[in-house]
Design a protein around this motif. Structure first.
Motif, short mmCIF file in Angstrom:
data_model
loop_
_atom_site.label_atom_id
_atom_site.label_comp_id
_atom_site.label_asym_id
_atom_site.label_seq_id
_atom_site.Cartn_x
_atom_site.Cartn_y
_atom_site.Cartn_z
N LEU A 191 0.84 -1.20 0.00
CA LEU A 191 0.00 0.00 0.00
C LEU A 191 0.87 1.25 0.00
O LEU A 191 0.58 2.23 -0.70
CB LEU A 191 -0.91 0.00 1.23
N ALA A 192 1.96 1.21 0.76
CA ALA A 192 2.88 2.34 0.78
C ALA A 192 3.53 2.55 -0.58
O ALA A 192 3.72 3.69 -1.02
CB ALA A 192 3.95 2.12 1.84
N ALA A 193 3.87 1.46 -1.26
CA ALA A 193 4.51 1.55 -2.57
C ALA A 193 3.59 2.21 -3.59
O ALA A 193 3.99 3.11 -4.33
CB ALA A 193 4.92 0.16 -3.05
N TYR A 194 2.33 1.77 -3.63
CA TYR A 194 1.39 2.35 -4.59
C TYR A 194 1.04 3.78 -4.20
O TYR A 194 0.95 4.67 -5.06
CB TYR A 194 0.13 1.50 -4.69
N GLY A 195 0.88 4.02 -2.91
CA GLY A 195 0.57 5.37 -2.45
C GLY A 195 1.68 6.35 -2.78
O GLY A 195 1.42 7.48 -3.20
N GLU A 196 2.93 5.91 -2.65
CA GLU A 196 4.06 6.78 -2.97
C GLU A 196 4.14 7.04 -4.46
O GLU A 196 4.47 8.14 -4.91
CB GLU A 196 5.36 6.15 -2.46
N ALA A 197 3.82 6.01 -5.28
CA ALA A 197 3.82 6.20 -6.73
C ALA A 197 2.72 7.17 -7.15
O ALA A 197 2.91 7.99 -8.06
CB ALA A 197 3.64 4.85 -7.43
#
Length: 223
Positions: A191-197
């Motif tokens: 979730l953090a990875a997609y949110g950061e992208a």
């Protein structure tokens, strides 16, 4: 090696933990977060990420687990190289080894850019072996609504971003990487990875941090 983040566990249920940034070492010395170095580099915690900000040249965001994002300014164009490419404006030649040859796979790319100190301590092949050993029951659980499918839920946390950035690769990485990570930790990391992208498109969604009981912010530094 001048900066080393220190993470500790925060309970989220039945003894399981997520890592929360409490402090970091700068040139071997433990410092509190936020911190400003003598060169005016700012080090702080934001939405579960360690941020190292040397604006306007470089900013690094790292969640201590599976996401690192490096943003660099125009002054460094054509002056960098590595896993992230050469910043020459042409993404077609970024997937290259240390010797400048096209990498045939992500494993070859990673191996070619290893520093001397990482030759023995980092084995990128072991993760492929872990994924290969994942059974169907594990994969099906990770692919469920309770875990990785939250990344593709059209009524979910990131719905405003779907038209700009396909969540499918993040979803696939979530259930594959979850084979060798704790499921809850993997979900929060994905979730953090997609949110950061999505942040790159101006979409700043943080609702998932609290609702999924992921680490929200760092505490005070402890020696």
């Amino acid at each position: 090696k001048w900066l080393t983040p220190t993470f500790v566990g925060r309970e989220y249920g039945k003894g399981h933990q997520l890592r929360v940034l409490l402090s970091c070492q700068v040139n071997g010395s433990l410092v509190s977060i936020p911190f400003v170095t003598g060169l005016s580099t700012k080090i702080f915690s934001q939405e579960g990420f360690l941020v190292i900000d040397s604006s306007p040249d470089i900013q690094i965001r790292y969640n201590g687990f599976n996401v690192i994002k490096i943003t660099i300014g125009e002054r460094l164009q054509n002056k960098v190289c590595g896993l992230c490419g050469n910043f020459n404006g042409d993404p077609s030649d970024d997937y290259a080894t240390l010797r400048g040859k096209p990498a045939v796979s992500s494993v070859v790319l990673a191996q070619s850019w290893k520093t001397n100190g990482m030759q023995k301590s980092c084995n990128e092949l072991q993760y492929s072996q872990y994924a290969a050993s994942c059974d169907n029951v594990q994969i099906q659980e990770l692919q469920s609504d309770s875990y990785c499918l939250k990344l593709t839920d059209m009524k979910g946390f990131f719905q405003p971003c779907y038209g700009l950035l396909d969540p499918l690769p993040f979803y696939e990485s979530c259930f594959l990487d979850g084979c060798y990570n704790h499921k809850k930790v993997q979900l929060c990391g994905s979730l953090a990875a997609y949110g950061e992208a999505c942040r790159a498109f101006g979409i700043l969604g943080t609702e998932w941090i609290e609702k999924e009981n992921c680490c929200k912010r760092a505490g005070a530094a402890q020696a």
